[in-house]
Design an enzyme around this catalytic site. Structure first.
Site, PDB file in Angstrom:
ATOM      1  N   TYR A   1     -23.753  22.980  59.072  1.00 55.77           N
ATOM      2  CA  TYR A   1     -25.024  23.413  59.657  1.00 55.77           C
ATOM      3  C   TYR A   1     -25.904  24.070  58.611  1.00 55.77           C
ATOM      4  O   TYR A   1     -25.539  25.024  57.964  1.00 55.77           O
ATOM      5  CB  TYR A   1     -24.823  24.408  60.802  1.00 55.77           C
ATOM      6  CG  TYR A   1     -26.154  24.802  61.395  1.00 55.77           C
ATOM      7  CD1 TYR A   1     -26.732  24.019  62.391  1.00 55.77           C
ATOM      8  CD2 TYR A   1     -26.871  25.890  60.921  1.00 55.77           C
ATOM      9  CE1 TYR A   1     -27.973  24.326  62.901  1.00 55.77           C
ATOM     10  CE2 TYR A   1     -28.112  26.205  61.429  1.00 55.77           C
ATOM     11  CZ  TYR A   1     -28.648  25.421  62.420  1.00 55.77           C
ATOM     12  OH  TYR A   1     -29.883  25.722  62.923  1.00 55.77           O
TER      13      TYR A   1
ATOM     14  N   ASP B   1     -34.077  31.456  72.883  1.00 53.90           N
ATOM     15  CA  ASP B   1     -34.713  30.590  71.869  1.00 53.90           C
ATOM     16  C   ASP B   1     -35.164  29.249  72.447  1.00 53.90           C
ATOM     17  O   ASP B   1     -35.248  28.246  71.721  1.00 53.90           O
ATOM     18  CB  ASP B   1     -33.789  30.326  70.679  1.00 53.90           C
ATOM     19  CG  ASP B   1     -33.672  31.524  69.746  1.00 53.90           C
ATOM     20  OD1 ASP B   1     -34.336  32.551  70.000  1.00 53.90           O
ATOM     21  OD2 ASP B   1     -32.915  31.420  68.771  1.00 53.90           O
TER      22      ASP B   1
ATOM     23  N   LYS C   1     -36.231  22.901  69.174  1.00 48.41           N
ATOM     24  CA  LYS C   1     -34.960  23.277  69.804  1.00 48.41           C
ATOM     25  C   LYS C   1     -34.337  22.082  70.505  1.00 48.41           C
ATOM     26  O   LYS C   1     -33.764  22.174  71.578  1.00 48.41           O
ATOM     27  CB  LYS C   1     -35.148  24.446  70.799  1.00 48.41           C
ATOM     28  CG  LYS C   1     -35.836  25.665  70.209  1.00 48.41           C
ATOM     29  CD  LYS C   1     -35.092  26.276  69.039  1.00 48.41           C
ATOM     30  CE  LYS C   1     -35.881  27.427  68.423  1.00 48.41           C
ATOM     31  NZ  LYS C   1     -36.771  27.014  67.326  1.00 48.41           N
TER      32      LYS C   1
ATOM     33  N   ASP D   1     -38.974  22.814  59.103  1.00 47.09           N
ATOM     34  CA  ASP D   1     -39.007  24.246  59.401  1.00 47.09           C
ATOM     35  C   ASP D   1     -38.809  24.933  58.056  1.00 47.09           C
ATOM     36  O   ASP D   1     -37.740  24.833  57.465  1.00 47.09           O
ATOM     37  CB  ASP D   1     -37.877  24.571  60.383  1.00 47.09           C
ATOM     38  CG  ASP D   1     -37.717  26.063  60.666  1.00 47.09           C
ATOM     39  OD1 ASP D   1     -38.346  26.887  59.953  1.00 47.09           O
ATOM     40  OD2 ASP D   1     -36.946  26.399  61.577  1.00 47.09           O
TER      41      ASP D   1
ATOM     42  N   LYS E   1     -31.785  22.344  61.565  1.00 52.73           N
ATOM     43  CA  LYS E   1     -31.589  21.354  62.610  1.00 52.73           C
ATOM     44  C   LYS E   1     -32.505  20.192  62.400  1.00 52.73           C
ATOM     45  O   LYS E   1     -33.027  19.976  61.329  1.00 52.73           O
ATOM     46  CB  LYS E   1     -31.724  21.982  63.973  1.00 52.73           C
ATOM     47  CG  LYS E   1     -30.387  22.069  64.636  1.00 52.73           C
ATOM     48  CD  LYS E   1     -30.458  22.273  66.124  1.00 52.73           C
ATOM     49  CE  LYS E   1     -31.828  22.269  66.695  1.00 52.73           C
ATOM     50  NZ  LYS E   1     -32.486  23.560  66.656  1.00 52.73           N
TER      51      LYS E   1
ATOM     52  N   TYR F   1     -23.500  25.771  64.614  1.00 50.59           N
ATOM     53  CA  TYR F   1     -22.919  26.964  64.014  1.00 50.59           C
ATOM     54  C   TYR F   1     -21.579  27.064  64.713  1.00 50.59           C
ATOM     55  O   TYR F   1     -21.538  26.970  65.917  1.00 50.59           O
ATOM     56  CB  TYR F   1     -23.632  28.248  64.430  1.00 50.59           C
ATOM     57  CG  TYR F   1     -25.047  28.461  64.083  1.00 50.59           C
ATOM     58  CD1 TYR F   1     -25.391  29.431  63.143  1.00 50.59           C
ATOM     59  CD2 TYR F   1     -26.057  27.770  64.738  1.00 50.59           C
ATOM     60  CE1 TYR F   1     -26.710  29.694  62.854  1.00 50.59           C
ATOM     61  CE2 TYR F   1     -27.382  28.031  64.440  1.00 50.59           C
ATOM     62  CZ  TYR F   1     -27.700  28.993  63.500  1.00 50.59           C
ATOM     63  OH  TYR F   1     -29.001  29.257  63.226  1.00 50.59           O
TER      64      TYR F   1
HETATM   65  P1  13P Z   1     -34.589  25.768  64.741  1.00 51.59           P
HETATM   66  O1  13P Z   1     -33.751  24.538  64.447  1.00 51.59           O
HETATM   67  O2  13P Z   1     -35.803  25.433  65.534  1.00 51.59           O
HETATM   68  O3  13P Z   1     -34.864  26.531  63.496  1.00 51.59           O
HETATM   69  O4  13P Z   1     -33.737  26.685  65.705  1.00 51.59           O
HETATM   70  C1  13P Z   1     -32.571  27.232  65.239  1.00 51.59           C
HETATM   71  C2  13P Z   1     -31.807  27.856  66.342  1.00 51.59           C
HETATM   72  O5  13P Z   1     -30.662  27.526  66.491  1.00 51.59           O
HETATM   73  C3  13P Z   1     -32.436  28.841  67.199  1.00 51.59           C
HETATM   74  O6  13P Z   1     -31.574  29.337  68.174  1.00 51.59           O
HETATM   75 MG    MG Z   2     -36.033  27.808  62.629  1.00 51.12          MG
HETATM   76 MG    MG Z   3     -37.378  24.252  65.045  1.00 51.79          MG
END
Ligand code: 13P
Ligand code: MG
Ligand code: MG
Ligand code: 13P
Length: 368
Positions: free
Chosen positions: A231, A289, A135, A14, A234, A350
């Site tokens: 963090y 998300d 995610k 990402d 991800k 987080y």
């Molecule tokens: P990504 O790891 O896909 O960037 O998502 C981060 C996230 O915590 C969105 O809520």
């Molecule tokens: Mg992201």
């Molecule tokens: Mg992602």
């Protein structure tokens, strides 16, 4: 790839979301394609495809350099850097999010991007599937990969196909101890499940066919939270699976995703929710998300050329799975900040816990 060995490398990162954490901007895809086209022109790559799942940019490459090759990994790294420049210019969200170090040093492993690589001699016909998640986290593959390669109620080939009948071995990583164990199914199935069920710690790395040791599948197992110690991004995972003729049929592999099981990685990397299999154009996590997504890109390999992709979850047969995932998402969301929707404290990516504890430590009165 004829009798010579060839390699499929799927490397993802990402490097900037658009908008927020939902998608990858077309300019980044274009930039990545330019970089890989140049490498193909120089003869380094046989072929490539640039794809995306949610906000993750996915580089699928075929070549003859083998796995964990410095030149290929540097190409991926430089491509991500080039795309980060575009992301910075457009002020995309979290530009360069997954590039954790300043300088490349031999391999992208442990530097932020996720990597899955398969090296083999191409069969007379070589179908394979690239799974890409957003995610979620590498532990998400444990349940479906177990079912594909060890559960005869999912894969009838384990009973019917003479090459599959002896079963498969599972290489399992312990992310906390950074060690690995290989267990064989069916004999060691119950031992294996003791580990696989704890998917936050133990993750499938690779699957081999016992009849001849042939590689069948490989997953990315890069746990960014542990790499960086905090963090920083991800670990939305990828998975490569060879199918048919001595491996599980394509339909057996896909069948394992018809159940939207609960995975980690939703909202702020700190919640668990159902893994929803979607078509490419639906891989846009928006609700809280999420919920977590997986796409499946089907290919035939022809002398290293990628024939495809076919969008394998673009099928009304998965509508009920998606509906069930939406219902489970409703149910999980109603827990708000409560476990098990919210992850246990040590799993949250987080967290304000250290600050809260520092502030309130004096107010805890010992009762003992
Ligand atoms: P990504 O790891 O896909 O960037 O998502 C981060 C996230 O915590 C969105 O809520
Ligand atoms: Mg992201
Ligand atoms: Mg992602
Ligand atoms: P294979 O061609 O891999 O043996 O698969 C047969 C089949 O019927 C798949 O459903």
């Amino acid at each position: 790839m004829a009798a010579e060995k060839g390699t499929i490398s799927l490397i993802k990162a990402d490097v900037g979301g658009y908008p927020g954490h939902s998608q990858v901007h077309q300019e980044l895809i274009k930039r990545a394609e330019e970089c890989l086209e140049e490498a193909k022109g120089k003869g380094l790559l046989i072929d490539y495809r640039v794809m995306r799942c949610g906000d993750d940019l996915e580089l699928l490459m075929t070549h003859r350099q083998g796995t964990n090759n410095e030149t290929i990994h540097k190409l991926a790294w430089d491509t991500f850097l080039a795309c980060t420049e575009v992301a910075k210019r457009l002020k995309l969200y979290g530009a360069g999010q997954d590039l954790l170090v300043d300088a490349f040093s031999g391999t992208v492993k442990g530097m932020g991007p996720g990597v899955a690589e398969l090296e083999f001699v191409e069969r007379p016909s070589e179908p394979f599937i690239a799974f890409m998640g957003d995610k979620t986290s590498p532990g998400a593959w444990n349940l479906p990969v177990f079912r594909i390669f060890a559960d005869p109620f999912n894969s009838s080939g384990l009973i019917i196909d003479p090459k599959m009948h002896a079963g498969f071995t599972f290489d399992v990583l312990d992310v906390k101890k950074n060690s690995a164990i290989t267990l064989a199914c069916p004999e060691e199935m119950y031992d294996l499940l003791m580990f696989l069920g704890a998917y936050d710690r133990y993750m499938i790395r690779a699957i081999h066919r016992r009849a001849d040791g042939e590689i069948a599948a490989v997953a990315s197992t890069d746990k960014l939270s542990l790499i960086a110690g905090k963090y920083v991004g991800k670990d939305d995972p990828v998975l490569l699976v060879r199918t048919q003729a001595g491996f599980p049929a394509q339909g057996e592999v896909l069948e394992a995703f018809a159940f939207p099981h609960l995975v980690e990685g939703w909202m702020r990397g700190s919640h668990c929710g159902p893994l929803m299999p979607v078509s490419f154009h639906q891989a846009n996590p928006t609700r809280f998300d999420g919920p977590p997504r997986v796409i499946a890109a089907g290919f035939q390999l022809a002398y290293g050329q990628l024939v495809g992709p076919v969008d394998l979850f673009d099928d009304p047969a998965y509508d009920e799975t998606r509906r069930m995932a939406s219902r489970i998402a409703d149910y999980m969301r109603r827990h708000g900040p409560f476990q098990p929707h919210r992850l246990p404290l040590e799993e949250m990516e987080y967290t304000t816990m250290p600050q809260i504890m520092a502030r309130l430590a004096d107010r805890f009165k010992s009762l003992g």
